[in-house]
Design an enzyme around this catalytic site. Structure first.
Site, short mmCIF file in Angstrom:
data_model
loop_
_atom_site.label_atom_id
_atom_site.label_comp_id
_atom_site.label_asym_id
_atom_site.label_seq_id
_atom_site.Cartn_x
_atom_site.Cartn_y
_atom_site.Cartn_z
N TYR A 155 1.27 -1.20 -0.17
CA TYR A 155 -0.51 -0.17 -0.24
C TYR A 155 0.72 1.34 -0.12
O TYR A 155 1.66 1.43 0.89
CB TYR A 155 -1.22 -0.01 0.99
N SER A 156 0.63 1.82 -0.89
CA SER A 156 0.94 3.11 -1.05
C SER A 156 0.57 4.41 0.27
O SER A 156 -0.06 4.27 0.69
CB SER A 156 1.27 4.80 -2.43
N CYS A 332 -0.44 7.87 -10.62
CA CYS A 332 -0.74 6.35 -9.33
C CYS A 332 -1.97 6.45 -9.54
O CYS A 332 -2.67 7.64 -9.03
CB CYS A 332 -0.45 6.76 -7.34
N GLU A 372 3.19 4.77 -11.24
CA GLU A 372 2.87 3.31 -10.46
C GLU A 372 0.87 3.86 -10.15
O GLU A 372 0.67 3.98 -9.60
CB GLU A 372 3.02 3.75 -8.72
N TYR A 374 -2.03 0.18 -10.35
CA TYR A 374 -1.86 -1.38 -10.21
C TYR A 374 -3.68 -1.48 -11.14
O TYR A 374 -4.09 -1.06 -11.82
CB TYR A 374 -1.94 -1.20 -8.89
#
Length: 374
Positions: A155-156, A332, A372, A374
């Site tokens: 997790y960021s 992100c 970044e 996902y």
């Protein structure tokens, strides 16, 4: 931002001298040998004097070559534009995680939002020395269907290095509870996200890391920083913005432009809006924020307002910023967002005779395009 020259550097005078000496020495050694190496006839033995002359020549060549190497310029070490000095990675690993305590866990989306997002704070006692832009891993309690411990989930980090309490002893996350219906009509709950969203203050949480260098902030306090986020992808940018606008440092004061684009499905899903409003009021010349609310907003053509749709309204201004060598883009969130942004930039770059794909590679090489997803 311009690609380095592809021409090879001219040989140095030391290198030329070394080559000349080597050639002369080789000739001298050949002359001293009475027969070529492929001769099948017996060769007369070399005299002691000739042997000594050969040793002397080889010694001279070796000395000259060593001097040429010493005189050659040392390869220049690449210096990162990011705040990476002393950055720590992988201090804690899955087999030996750090065990922190949940100090705070609160839902930050409205009740009518499509899905729940929670903000949580864990104690670290300063044992996880992370930087803005890094991530941590979390290992949910319990075991999987095979009886093995659950795998970690990354997790960021959503807090600055000082943490939400300002004492460098906490770390914060922004987590969306994952719940979906599979092809068989069964409701599936994400193991780690539900574990985290259900945590009560005082509960233990197993933490690994910190990890990552891709999303570290630039060193330049005068940089233009364009931040593109969807949903919980806001996490690293909250950490950036707290450092820029809510905290004071002896060696850092942000004087550049921070421009945030945040995409969410509904206004009830907007994350940290009150904080961003305060930042805007505090530093109107240094902070801009634009929201893209896809289910409630449309553009002039009636298209849904996704993050790339909102950015398209400022495309010329964004392109001008991207041509500056102190502009940094950070992205992100959901993987599909990058293509939408590429589609905007292709035509803008083409107007200036620039191939966007090549230009983006240059930006990446210069640490100015950071992703970044996902």
């Amino acid at each position: 931002l311009h690609p380095p020259s592809l021409l090879h550097p001219a040989p140095t005078m030391a290198a030329v001298t070394a080559a000349a000496v080597s050639t002369s020495a080789a000739a001298a050694v050949t002359k001293a040998s009475p027969s070529p190496a492929h001769c099948f006839l017996p060769c007369p033995p070399r005299t002691r004097a000739a042997h000594q002359r050969g040793l002397l020549l080889r010694a001279q060549v070796s000395t000259t070559d060593a001097a040429a190497v010493a005189a050659a310029p040392a390869k220049k070490e690449k210096i990162s534009k990011k705040h990476d000095e002393g950055v720590v990675t992988n201090k804690y690993r899955p087999k030996e995680p750090y065990v922190g305590k949940c100090l705070l866990n609160t839902k930050i989306t409205a009740d009518d939002a499509p899905g729940e997002t929670w903000h949580m704070v864990f104690s670290t006692e300063g044992e996880i020395p992370y930087r803005e832009g890094q991530s941590i891993g979390v290992i949910a309690d319990g075991v999987d269907k095979n009886g093995k411990p659950h795998k970690l989930r990354l997790y960021s980090i959503a807090s600055s290095a000082l943490g939400d309490f300002g004492d460098s002893k906490t770390v914060s996350l922004c987590v969306k509870r994952l719940v979906y219906t599979n092809d068989q009509g069964e409701i599936v709950k994400g193991v780690c996200s539900n574990f985290l969203c259900d945590l009560k203050p005082g509960s233990d949480v197993k933490i690994t890391g910190p990890v990552g260098k891709e999303m570290l902030m630039p060193k330049d306090p005068n940089a233009n920083i364009i931040m593109l986020a969807t949903g919980t992808g806001i996490a690293p940018f909250r950490s950036f913005l707290w450092k820029m606008f809510f905290e004071k440092y002896d060696d850092y004061k942000f004087n550049g432009l921070a421009w945030l684009f945040l995409g969410v499905p509904t206004s009830s899903s907007l994350l940290y809006k009150e904080e961003f409003d305060k930042m805007k009021a505090k530093a109107p010349e240094n902070f801009r924020v634009d929201y893209a609310v896809s289910r409630e907003q449309t553009n002039a053509q009636g298209e849904k307002m996704y993050i790339q749709t909102r950015m398209a309204e400022y495309k010329e201004e964004l392109w001008e910023l991207l041509k500056k060598d102190h502009t940094y883009v950070y992205m992100c969130g959901l993987k599909g967002m990058e293509k939408g942004i590429d589609d905007i930039m292709v035509s803008l770059a083409a107007k200036d005779g620039i191939d966007w794909a090549d230009y983006k590679k240059q930006l990446k090489k210069g640490e100015q395009w950071n992703v970044e997803v996902y």
